[in-house]
Design a protein around this motif. Structure first.
Motif, PDB file in Angstrom:
ATOM      1  N   THR A  89       0.932  -1.694   0.022  1.00 22.67           N
ATOM      2  CA  THR A  89      -0.164   0.163   0.316  1.00 22.67           C
ATOM      3  C   THR A  89       0.741   1.213   0.117  1.00 22.67           C
ATOM      4  O   THR A  89       0.617   2.545  -0.292  1.00 22.67           O
ATOM      5  N   LYS A  93       0.394   4.584  -3.072  1.00 19.89           N
ATOM      6  CA  LYS A  93      -0.582   4.864  -2.469  1.00 19.89           C
ATOM      7  C   LYS A  93       0.271   6.350  -2.053  1.00 19.89           C
ATOM      8  O   LYS A  93       1.276   5.844  -1.047  1.00 19.89           O
ATOM      9  N   THR A  97      -2.640   9.424   1.905  1.00 20.40           N
ATOM     10  CA  THR A  97      -3.525   8.397   1.920  1.00 20.40           C
ATOM     11  C   THR A  97      -3.482   6.556   2.394  1.00 20.40           C
ATOM     12  O   THR A  97      -3.356   6.336   2.773  1.00 20.40           O
ATOM     13  N   GLY A  98      -1.876   7.276   2.591  1.00 23.23           N
ATOM     14  CA  GLY A  98      -1.446   5.260   2.736  1.00 23.23           C
ATOM     15  C   GLY A  98      -1.012   5.688   4.546  1.00 23.23           C
ATOM     16  O   GLY A  98      -0.622   4.328   4.612  1.00 23.23           O
TER      17      GLY A  98
END
Length: 160
Positions: A89, A93, A97-98
């Motif tokens: 992730t 990202k 947003t991570g």
């Protein structure tokens, strides 16, 4: 007529559990307590009971250790899976947003260190720093034109 103490008297005595007594055994076999006591002394019943109980206790401890090791391995596998997803992730990202991935990494790193025996106070102090280092190592900052940004020392600081 004298009654003879059966050959399995010790097994019967041991099976009586913690409340075992020579009196109860003598009543069961319809012999005198003295006869039971002589047989018990001759056949070392007390020593045999102690040896068996020690073996049982050692086996029990070994099983507990094995169960704890299995549990720790299972937990480590789960933590590794979560870490892999979190790193995936983070690569895909932007950092804003991570943050869930960052939190997942922080939690899994803390738990992995605890499982591996690292003192928790030290872990609490170093998890945040270790997480930041790992995030910095895995993060690539891209400027507006799509080119990779670099700094003189080769490290890029993550921004909160």
């Amino acid at each position: 007529m004298k009654r003879k103490i059966p050959t399995n008297a010790f097994e019967v005595y041991f099976a009586m559990g913690p409340g075992r007594s020579y009196d109860t055994l003598a009543e069961r076999f319809k012999v005198s307590k003295q006869a039971i006591t002589k047989t018990a002394t001759k056949e070392r019943w007390q020593e045999r009971v102690a040896e068996i109980e020690q073996r049982v206790q050692a086996d029990s401890k070994e099983k507990v250790v094995d169960l704890l090791n299995e549990m720790n391995e299972r937990h480590l596998r789960v933590l590794r899976a979560i870490q892999a997803k979190a790193l995936e992730t983070l690569k895909e990202k932007p950092l804003r947003t991570g943050m869930d991935a960052v939190r997942a990494l922080e939690v899994t790193i803390r738990h992995e260190r605890l499982i591996r025996g690292e003192p928790s106070e030290r872990t609490e102090m170093s998890v945040e720093e270790a997480t930041r280092r790992e995030v910095n190592r895995w993060m690539t900052v891209v400027d507006v034109d799509g080119e990779e940004a670099t700094e003189d020392d080769g490290e890029v600081e993550a921004r909160d």
